[in-house]
Scaffold this active site. Sequence first.
Site, PDB file in Angstrom:
ATOM      1  N   HIS A 160      41.587  51.903  66.896  1.00  0.00           N
ATOM      2  CA  HIS A 160      42.013  53.070  66.131  1.00  0.00           C
ATOM      3  C   HIS A 160      41.293  53.081  64.791  1.00  0.00           C
ATOM      4  CE1 HIS A 160      44.449  56.491  65.033  1.00  0.00           C
ATOM      5  NE2 HIS A 160      44.691  55.922  63.863  1.00  0.00           N
ATOM      6  N   SER A 161      40.699  54.236  64.450  1.00  0.00           N
ATOM      7  CA  SER A 161      39.985  54.430  63.187  1.00  0.00           C
ATOM      8  C   SER A 161      38.872  53.384  63.063  1.00  0.00           C
ATOM      9  CB  SER A 161      40.975  54.376  62.025  1.00  0.00           C
ATOM     10  OG  SER A 161      40.414  54.876  60.837  1.00  0.00           O
ATOM     11  N   MET A 162      38.861  52.570  62.011  1.00  0.00           N
ATOM     12  CA  MET A 162      37.839  51.531  61.882  1.00  0.00           C
ATOM     13  C   MET A 162      37.755  50.669  63.141  1.00  0.00           C
ATOM     14  SD  MET A 162      37.623  48.459  59.048  1.00  0.00           S
ATOM     15  CE  MET A 162      38.021  46.918  59.857  1.00  0.00           C
TER      16      MET A 162
ATOM     17  N   SER B 181      37.918  51.496  66.158  1.00  0.00           N
ATOM     18  CA  SER B 181      37.069  52.079  67.203  1.00  0.00           C
ATOM     19  C   SER B 181      35.623  51.650  67.034  1.00  0.00           C
ATOM     20  CB  SER B 181      37.160  53.608  67.167  1.00  0.00           C
ATOM     21  OG  SER B 181      38.454  54.047  67.505  1.00  0.00           O
TER      22      SER B 181
ATOM     23  N   SER C 240      40.025  55.838  69.345  1.00  0.00           N
ATOM     24  CA  SER C 240      41.089  56.668  68.789  1.00  0.00           C
ATOM     25  C   SER C 240      40.895  56.874  67.289  1.00  0.00           C
ATOM     26  CB  SER C 240      42.440  55.969  69.052  1.00  0.00           C
ATOM     27  OG  SER C 240      43.498  56.562  68.345  1.00  0.00           O
TER      28      SER C 240
END
Length: 273
Positions: A96-98, A100, A124
């Site tokens: 998720h975010s970083m 990913s 994500s």
Amino acid sequence: MRASTTSGGSWIRPLRSSPQRGQVHLVCFPFAGGSAGYFRSLADSLEPDISVLGVQYPGRQDRRHEPLIEDIGQLADEICEALIQWETRPLAFFGHSMGSVVAFEVARRFQRDKRRAPLALFASGRRAPSCHRDEDSHAADDDSIIANLRSLGGTDPALLDDDEMRRVILPVIRGDYRAVEAYRAPTTETMLNVPIMAITGDRDPSVSLEEASAWRGHAAGSFEIKVLTGGHFFIHEHVAEIADCVRRVLFGFRSERTRPLRVDVASQSRGHS
């Protein structure tokens, strides 16, 4: 690959009591400032078929006395080595975010080293590596970073209101921001022979639909995009739906041929960042 500075046990945290029961290990990579335990709700939704392993980056919680790693490549190198002991089961990656970006770089290293490829990559809350934005949030003053965290909604407001906790949180956030903002997509070996699902929120200011869709350019095989209602931390409101997506991709993609881009929009409108 250089030797890891910490053991695999320090990096990888099973989020259930019997991780070997699952048919697949889903390795979850946290966002900037995040920790392995963030994915516990997802782990609860996926058992018993899928066991969730959370990645714990150094510099936070029980690893708070270890130096932060402010380089995505080094993070990926360390995590690759830590995952060796977990390859007794097929792996899949969820970031998720970083996280990913870190998951993408770990998958690239698996492919380069001819290790068994992850069953899928779930990206994500993050634009594709090929979509660069010039950002310098890591250089902002403390009040600006706190304001940004409040706007994203991923941090308990009570922690942000506590002076002592702010002193603990801010160096970690700043270090993670520095790592991901300095990251540049590689110029070679950017295609993964792994199914990719991009998941994005329709009101996420940090990711446009076009930037999320650009993950298609990193998928040599199947690709799908899922658009959910919500901002950057849409995951809070859609754990069950995300778990269903994970199950479908992991236990259904083997019998499918390469799919064209498919957009599943859970809302009638799309915000612009």
